[in-house]
Design an enzyme around this catalytic site. Sequence first.
Site, short mmCIF file in Angstrom:
data_model
loop_
_atom_site.label_atom_id
_atom_site.label_comp_id
_atom_site.label_asym_id
_atom_site.label_seq_id
_atom_site.Cartn_x
_atom_site.Cartn_y
_atom_site.Cartn_z
N HIS A 156 0.67 -1.29 -0.16
CA HIS A 156 0.01 -0.13 -0.04
C HIS A 156 0.87 1.38 -0.01
CE1 HIS A 156 -3.56 -2.66 1.10
NE2 HIS A 156 -2.59 -3.27 1.95
N SER A 277 15.64 20.22 -16.14
CA SER A 277 14.73 20.98 -16.25
C SER A 277 14.92 22.37 -16.87
CB SER A 277 13.87 21.63 -14.81
OG SER A 277 13.08 22.70 -14.84
N LYS A 283 17.17 20.04 -10.86
CA LYS A 283 16.35 18.95 -11.36
C LYS A 283 16.99 17.79 -11.74
CE LYS A 283 12.68 18.25 -10.32
NZ LYS A 283 11.43 18.54 -11.57
N GLU A 290 9.67 7.39 -16.94
CA GLU A 290 8.47 7.87 -17.12
C GLU A 290 7.94 7.49 -18.68
OE1 GLU A 290 8.84 11.56 -14.03
OE2 GLU A 290 9.03 12.02 -16.28
#
Length: 461
Positions: A156, A277, A283, A290
């Site tokens: 979970h 970024s 970043k 992804e």
Amino acid sequence: MAMWGGRFTEATLAEFRDFNDSLSFDYQLALQDIAASRAWAAGLLQAGIINQQEAQQLDAGLADLAVAIEADPTLPLQTQEEDIHSWVEAQLTAKLGAVAKKLHTGRSRNDLVATDLRLWTRLNAGYVRQALLSVLRALLVFAERAGTDVMPGFTHLQRAQPVLVAHWALAYVEMFKRDLSRLDDAVARLDVCPLGCGALAGTGVAMDRHTLAQRLGFAQAAANSLDAVSDRDYVVELSAAASLCMTHLSRLSEDVIFFCSGEAAFFKLGDAISSGSSLMPQKKNPDVFELLRGKTGRVLGHLVAILHVLKGLPLAYNKDMQEDKQGFFDLMATWQQSLLVLATVLPHLAVNTEQCRRAAELGYSNATDLADYLVAKGVPFRDAHELSGALVLKASAAKVALEALPLTEMQQVSPLITDDVYAALTIEAGLAKRAALGGTAPQQVLWQLKQAQQWFDALSD
């Protein structure tokens, strides 16, 4: 000229041609169409339809055409032919003249395209298989490199119990092993040759279809002509296998994305597989994972599409089946590319050993070990579970770890607890107790890893 134009007196509309023609994508079947045609020409010779000289002319012409395609796979797109079959025939006719018109004797585009697509699928499934093996190899190397590094395991998305990082990697090895078996099963079932089944009722030529199948490297000839020309089960099976494999890949990607986040920081992304970024200089984004996660939806969509194409089709061939290719071509290419990318980037992931261990020590992940300790003292598990939970509440209220509670406070909950409890609450003790088959104990994980490595090595024997 269309292969079917004899009974028509009016020209086809340009709009119809644009909608109907398939050369823009089935040109990818050129080499398979040529291979099937060479085998068919040999069969026509054996059946006495053409003579030795004609067979040699056809074979040489087709061989030259294959060389031209290998040099420039987009060659068919420079013409206005309807499909790859008409392109091959037109090229042969331009080169050989009347003898080329004998090649299509006794066959149909229905059994020809069914054969072409099986040949293409068999070839490209082999490429996917090699890519899948590359992923398995990379995961095994990752697991070996991780050694006895420990990290939190989750249910979970909540910290549950400590596990070895290698145990995490080997979980995906198991998934991809199943994917490999599904791929192999699907390929075994597609290894059937439809050529010689004609449009739907079989060929009118005395063709030895068993020999024809052998020429093309198939295990057997299709037994029923109606089924053979309309069967796309293998497209569905491989699309389903790809969808499940990509789902596994997506789950792995999601894990890595979380593990590389600033909140977790379990893994470190190498610069070679990261992006930044345009606005925020600090970043370091896991874009590759992804994208892998995102491409899963694309593959799943192709599976749904082919199922919808087939679901209401009567026997035998219907033009709807032309829709079996574009999505499937893209699915197989995406599947292979995604696997190759994953195999390439995994070596650039590093484990943040210290942070993983710190995280594994948080969240009272040794509460189950405390319950097990009480069970060993003779407490029924349900009671031990409740007592352990009470001690978690006590530790949480004091804002300390379970193992930081004084013995006197522990004994207020259960007088059976003695000072040996502290040894039982260490990460090492908790891991060591999970020594049953499939568990995360270091010796068990090492055994799992050796078994997986032996299985993998046996594949190449």
